[in-house]
Enzyme design. Structure first.
Site, PDB file in Angstrom:
ATOM      1  N   GLU A 100       0.781  -0.806  -0.115  1.00  0.00           N
ATOM      2  CA  GLU A 100      -0.154  -0.184   0.224  1.00  0.00           C
ATOM      3  C   GLU A 100       0.829   1.749   0.191  1.00  0.00           C
ATOM      4  O   GLU A 100       0.169   1.908  -0.606  1.00  0.00           O
ATOM      5  CB  GLU A 100      -0.856  -0.173   1.003  1.00  0.00           C
ATOM      6  CG  GLU A 100      -2.095  -1.144   1.171  1.00  0.00           C
ATOM      7  CD  GLU A 100      -2.606  -1.693  -0.099  1.00  0.00           C
ATOM      8  OE1 GLU A 100      -3.031  -0.452  -1.006  1.00  0.00           O
ATOM      9  OE2 GLU A 100      -3.080  -2.353  -0.484  1.00  0.00           O
ATOM     10  N   HIS A 103       2.084   2.461  -3.082  1.00  0.00           N
ATOM     11  CA  HIS A 103       1.184   3.716  -4.030  1.00  0.00           C
ATOM     12  C   HIS A 103       1.505   4.590  -3.735  1.00  0.00           C
ATOM     13  O   HIS A 103       1.569   5.316  -4.869  1.00  0.00           O
ATOM     14  CB  HIS A 103      -1.097   2.620  -3.433  1.00  0.00           C
ATOM     15  CG  HIS A 103      -0.810   1.371  -4.400  1.00  0.00           C
ATOM     16  ND1 HIS A 103      -0.844   1.020  -6.155  1.00  0.00           N
ATOM     17  CD2 HIS A 103      -1.529   0.251  -4.120  1.00  0.00           C
ATOM     18  CE1 HIS A 103      -1.153  -0.549  -5.815  1.00  0.00           C
ATOM     19  NE2 HIS A 103      -1.665  -0.385  -4.938  1.00  0.00           N
ATOM     20  N   HIS A 107       1.583   7.011  -6.210  1.00  0.00           N
ATOM     21  CA  HIS A 107       1.559   8.807  -6.314  1.00  0.00           C
ATOM     22  C   HIS A 107       2.126  10.373  -6.142  1.00  0.00           C
ATOM     23  O   HIS A 107       1.850  10.672  -7.213  1.00  0.00           O
ATOM     24  CB  HIS A 107      -0.220   8.992  -5.895  1.00  0.00           C
ATOM     25  CG  HIS A 107      -0.608  10.381  -5.308  1.00  0.00           C
ATOM     26  ND1 HIS A 107      -1.205  10.707  -4.170  1.00  0.00           N
ATOM     27  CD2 HIS A 107      -1.119  11.355  -6.223  1.00  0.00           C
ATOM     28  CE1 HIS A 107      -2.300  11.569  -4.419  1.00  0.00           C
ATOM     29  NE2 HIS A 107      -2.175  11.412  -5.711  1.00  0.00           N
TER      30      HIS A 107
END
Length: 227
Positions: A100, A103, A107
């Site tokens: 996670e 991610h 970004h």
């Protein structure tokens, strides 16, 4: 064999793969959640360490209810970890937490596939919500135009799933590299990390394959209705 029947059988097979993949990811998570990571760090501690090391001090890490409900929220810039991940120091927990965070790093770096996915989300969300009604309505009413519109909208939703694949694979690749480089796991623990992350990736592959086959089946039905 009739091609429409053949496609229907393929769709059923793909659906079976989706179910199997879901059982596998749950089984892998459960198995490796019983194995404590040598670093002794919890999912929260690993996530916080990764984010801070990548200059993402403003990205929060919060617990969320449920199991396998872990996700990164790009709007609030928050990594949300399910309670079994947030508090645990297992191989499963730190693997999911690292993924996670992958991610969040994507970004920050404006990773191409993730940027495209974010831009597609509003349209895909609308399309996936209305497409089933248009497809069913088109079939029941024998309205080829309505059915065709449903196919177009469903294709948008499928495209979103296709774009999601490189996003997920890249996040897992980042997670593995970070976990090794930062010493969160030892060499012998890489197998467990791979099992957890590969099982999760398989669910995305299976779901995308199922969606693609469904799309092809709808296209064949549309073409045959015009004959």
């Amino acid at each position: 064999m009739n091609i429409n029947l053949f496609m229907l059988l393929l769709v059923f097979a793909a659906f079976g793969l989706v179910i199997w993949a879901q059982f596998r990811v749950k089984g892998s998570f459960k198995k490796w959640s019983k194995v404590r990571a040598s670093s002794g760090m919890t999912g929260y501690e690993v996530a916080r360490r990764i984010l801070d090391d990548h200059g993402l001090h403003d990205v929060g890490v919060e617990p969320v209810r449920g199991q396998l409900t872990d996700h990164y929220d790009p709007i609030t810039r928050t990594v949300r970890l399910s309670e079994p991940v947030y508090h645990s120091d297992s191989i499963s927990a730190i693997s999911v937490a690292s993924h996670e965070c992958g991610h969040a790093i994507q970004h920050k770096e404006a990773y191409g596939a993730l940027v495209l996915r974010h831009r597609m989300f509003p349209v895909s969300n609308f399309a996936s919500g209305i497409a089933p009604f248009l497809l069913i309505g088109g079939l029941l009413l024998g309205a080829s135009d309505l059915f065709g519109l449903g196919i177009l909208l469903y294709a948008v939703a499928v495209a979103f799933q296709v774009v999601t694949l490189p996003v997920e694979f890249n996040a897992s690749s980042r997670a593995r590299a970070i976990m090794v480089n930062e010493g969160f796991i030892r060499n012998e623990e890489e197998r467990g990390v791979g099992k957890v992350l590969n099982a999760a990736a398989l669910t995305y592959v299976a779901s995308t394959l199922y969606a693609l086959l469904e799309l092809f089946r709808f296209v064949l039905l549309f073409l045959s209705s015009d004959e």
